[in-house]
Design an enzyme around this catalytic site. Sequence first.
Site, mmCIF file in Angstrom:
data_model
loop_
_atom_site.group_PDB
_atom_site.id
_atom_site.type_symbol
_atom_site.label_atom_id
_atom_site.label_comp_id
_atom_site.label_asym_id
_atom_site.label_seq_id
_atom_site.Cartn_x
_atom_site.Cartn_y
_atom_site.Cartn_z
ATOM 1 N N CYS A 241 41.012 -16.252 106.639
ATOM 2 C CA CYS A 241 40.940 -16.610 108.070
ATOM 3 C C CYS A 241 39.531 -17.114 108.315
ATOM 4 O O CYS A 241 38.665 -16.377 108.774
ATOM 5 C CB CYS A 241 41.208 -15.376 108.926
ATOM 6 S SG CYS A 241 42.800 -14.639 108.618
ATOM 7 N N ALA A 242 39.304 -18.366 108.037
ATOM 8 C CA ALA A 242 37.924 -18.780 107.769
ATOM 9 C C ALA A 242 37.154 -19.388 108.940
ATOM 10 O O ALA A 242 35.931 -19.337 108.947
ATOM 11 C CB ALA A 242 37.912 -19.755 106.599
ATOM 12 N N ALA A 243 37.837 -20.015 109.902
ATOM 13 C CA ALA A 243 37.082 -20.729 110.952
ATOM 14 C C ALA A 243 36.443 -19.751 111.934
ATOM 15 O O ALA A 243 37.016 -18.699 112.186
ATOM 16 C CB ALA A 243 38.021 -21.671 111.704
ATOM 17 N N PRO A 244 35.291 -20.068 112.487
ATOM 18 C CA PRO A 244 34.557 -21.320 112.335
ATOM 19 C C PRO A 244 33.788 -21.456 111.023
ATOM 20 O O PRO A 244 33.273 -22.522 110.745
ATOM 21 C CB PRO A 244 33.588 -21.292 113.521
ATOM 22 C CG PRO A 244 33.375 -19.850 113.808
ATOM 23 C CD PRO A 244 34.671 -19.176 113.487
ATOM 24 N N MET A 246 31.511 -18.839 109.613
ATOM 25 C CA MET A 246 30.258 -18.066 109.459
ATOM 26 C C MET A 246 30.275 -17.229 108.173
ATOM 27 O O MET A 246 29.300 -17.220 107.426
ATOM 28 C CB MET A 246 30.057 -17.127 110.661
ATOM 29 C CG MET A 246 29.888 -17.830 111.981
ATOM 30 S SD MET A 246 28.446 -18.895 112.021
ATOM 31 C CE MET A 246 27.147 -17.718 112.279
ATOM 32 N N GLU A 265 42.357 -21.936 107.041
ATOM 33 C CA GLU A 265 42.415 -21.808 108.500
ATOM 34 C C GLU A 265 43.687 -22.500 108.985
ATOM 35 O O GLU A 265 43.970 -23.625 108.611
ATOM 36 C CB GLU A 265 41.167 -22.439 109.143
ATOM 37 C CG GLU A 265 41.201 -22.544 110.645
ATOM 38 C CD GLU A 265 41.436 -21.225 111.377
ATOM 39 O OE1 GLU A 265 40.784 -20.215 111.072
ATOM 40 O OE2 GLU A 265 42.309 -21.199 112.272
ATOM 41 N N ASP A 292 48.783 -21.813 106.939
ATOM 42 C CA ASP A 292 48.994 -20.404 107.268
ATOM 43 C C ASP A 292 48.673 -19.608 106.003
ATOM 44 O O ASP A 292 49.297 -19.820 104.960
ATOM 45 C CB ASP A 292 50.456 -20.232 107.693
ATOM 46 C CG ASP A 292 50.813 -18.777 107.949
ATOM 47 O OD1 ASP A 292 49.988 -17.885 107.653
ATOM 48 O OD2 ASP A 292 51.926 -18.535 108.447
ATOM 49 N N ASP A 310 39.685 -11.604 107.523
ATOM 50 C CA ASP A 310 38.969 -11.417 108.794
ATOM 51 C C ASP A 310 39.859 -11.987 109.912
ATOM 52 O O ASP A 310 39.555 -13.019 110.504
ATOM 53 C CB ASP A 310 37.622 -12.172 108.717
ATOM 54 C CG ASP A 310 36.757 -11.972 109.940
ATOM 55 O OD1 ASP A 310 36.804 -10.878 110.535
ATOM 56 O OD2 ASP A 310 36.027 -12.908 110.315
ATOM 57 N N CYS A 363 36.435 -7.532 114.551
ATOM 58 C CA CYS A 363 35.398 -7.245 115.548
ATOM 59 C C CYS A 363 36.042 -6.428 116.660
ATOM 60 O O CYS A 363 35.872 -6.709 117.842
ATOM 61 C CB CYS A 363 34.728 -8.514 116.058
ATOM 62 S SG CYS A 363 35.844 -9.775 116.653
HETATM 63 C C1 LIG Z 1 38.190 -13.732 113.585
HETATM 64 S S1 LIG Z 1 38.443 -15.412 113.303
HETATM 65 C C2 LIG Z 1 37.644 -15.649 111.765
HETATM 66 C C3 LIG Z 1 36.160 -15.795 111.852
HETATM 67 C C4 LIG Z 1 35.550 -16.292 110.543
HETATM 68 N N1 LIG Z 1 35.904 -15.432 109.434
HETATM 69 C C5 LIG Z 1 34.039 -16.418 110.606
HETATM 70 O O1 LIG Z 1 33.340 -15.491 110.172
HETATM 71 O O2 LIG Z 1 33.552 -17.428 111.101
HETATM 72 C C6 LIG Z 1 40.109 -15.467 112.817
HETATM 73 C C7 LIG Z 1 40.584 -16.846 112.414
HETATM 74 O O3 LIG Z 1 41.828 -16.702 111.714
HETATM 75 C C8 LIG Z 1 42.655 -17.789 112.049
HETATM 76 N N2 LIG Z 1 44.036 -17.388 111.718
HETATM 77 C C9 LIG Z 1 44.867 -16.577 112.412
HETATM 78 N N3 LIG Z 1 46.041 -16.451 111.768
HETATM 79 C C10 LIG Z 1 45.949 -17.186 110.640
HETATM 80 C C11 LIG Z 1 46.844 -17.445 109.560
HETATM 81 N N4 LIG Z 1 48.064 -16.916 109.525
HETATM 82 N N5 LIG Z 1 46.416 -18.235 108.564
HETATM 83 C C12 LIG Z 1 45.172 -18.789 108.584
HETATM 84 N N6 LIG Z 1 44.302 -18.580 109.592
HETATM 85 C C13 LIG Z 1 44.675 -17.783 110.603
HETATM 86 C C14 LIG Z 1 42.382 -17.987 113.518
HETATM 87 O O4 LIG Z 1 42.766 -19.269 113.941
HETATM 88 C C15 LIG Z 1 40.878 -17.760 113.577
HETATM 89 O O5 LIG Z 1 40.200 -18.965 113.401
#
Ligand SMILES: C[S@@+](CC[C@H](N)C(=O)[O-])C[C@H]1O[C@@H](n2cnc3c(N)ncnc32)[C@H](O)[C@@H]1O
Length: 439
Positions: A241-244, A246, A265, A292, A310, A363
């Site tokens: 779950c990589a975006a943005p 960090m 993402e 996904d 994450d 978080c």
């Molecule tokens: C908490 S944020 C991640 C923050 C990121 N790890 C960072 O440190 O910048 C969670 C992210 O997971 C993505 N997400 C949620 N469900 C997902 C899925 N099934 N597959 C991939 N990404 C997913 C969301 O869109 C969101 O961008």
Amino acid sequence: MSTEKIHSIKVPTQYKRVAAVLKTALESKKSLKTLMYNEKHARLRGMQAVLTKYFDNKGAIDEAIEKSQILQDNPRLCPILCKVLVTELILGLKKLNGESKPVQTVRAYKDRLAEALGVDKIKNNSEDKKDKKPRYVRINRNLLSVDEAHEFLASEEWRKKEYTPFENYDDFLKAVQELQEDEYMVDMHVDDLLIFHPKNKHYWANHNYTREKYFMLQDKGTCLVAELLSPPAGSTVLDMCAAPGMKTIHVSNVMNNQGTIYSVEQNPERYNTLCNMTKSAGCKIVQPINADALTITAEQCPGVEYILVDPSCSGSGMQNRMSMHSEEKNPERLRKLAGLQIKMLSHAMSAFPDVKRIAYSTCSLYEEENEQVVQRCLEMNSSFKLLSCKKSLRNKWRNVGNQDYKKIGKNCLYTRPSSDLADGIFIAIFESIKIIDDE
Ligand SMILES: C[S@@+](CC[C@H](N)C(=O)[O-])C[C@H]1O[C@@H](n2cnc3c(N)ncnc32)[C@H](O)[C@@H]1O
């Protein structure tokens, strides 16, 4: 100056952009933080304080606008722009730029608005809460070495506080609280994390080195995730779950920019942010994937040894969530989030045969998203065990999980706003029993 000329003077772009963000925040229920991530306009970042002040005092500001009759008397004044200008004039910089008609109108109502607002109604939540929290600045070692960072800070006349290694965590926290405004120090757990006095929050938010991604504004708790996952240089990592981006960027630093990071993402907009962020942060080893994460297979991402999970969460631990919609605990929402978190972590545990270590982080400060998710996943996946985060930090840590969760609570880690001078973060580290046995 003729009236016609005054009317033709444009409203400064920064006010218009801030009003546009405020409008979206009010209409879309998205947090300001999310909206700011997508905002490239440099001057807007400087206006972040205005937006925070507005949300901290929304009730009082809206009431003052109503009482002053400014909108009724000036029907052409945009109500959202009015909120921005009033906040800046009464609670922010206390002055407005330019001579445009909206600026002049709000200035003319200054006394009435200030009286209607009343000092006692003004909350300075952000400052009350956050001012105690230092400004954390992490060196992005893809672009700047630690030595170069200290040299640069010396050239800006920052004074580095030197310490002999801290005997315990409390001594460290005391030192952080005693930092002077022109001083900084190095974190005791994360070597490339620098700590500044809270008053420097805006300074670093607007600094060129931050914009250029030499420095990452990353809170302490989130920095511990990559440190505890600790993938060596040359390894293969999956960030589910990589975006943005960090933590992807931090992981690339930990790996000295050597090896492979598959960064997944699902959301297309956030995926674009991820691609831009990791590229501008000098990550050479990131392979972004817009998908996904639950559909990602070991064939698509071969040889994955370390996984970071994450997932989306309630965000209840974030001190600087600038959403006016900061929800009360909502059991139904938590149940849904926990369901997805369990699926995500279980997928990490079951779909990648070479995995050695998994970091799960949120978080959130809610057990439903933390200890309970860990418990459920361990029940379903017997080939993993928890590592003690506290031991990994040489026992120089205080907040662990709820010890009612036997064999779980004590091994997990929390950073808590009330006692760690940081946002609320939960971390659990799993190690594959199979891999440990094989070694
Ligand atoms: C908490 S944020 C991640 C923050 C990121 N790890 C960072 O440190 O910048 C969670 C992210 O997971 C993505 N997400 C949620 N469900 C997902 C899925 N099934 N597959 C991939 N990404 C997913 C969301 O869109 C969101 O961008």
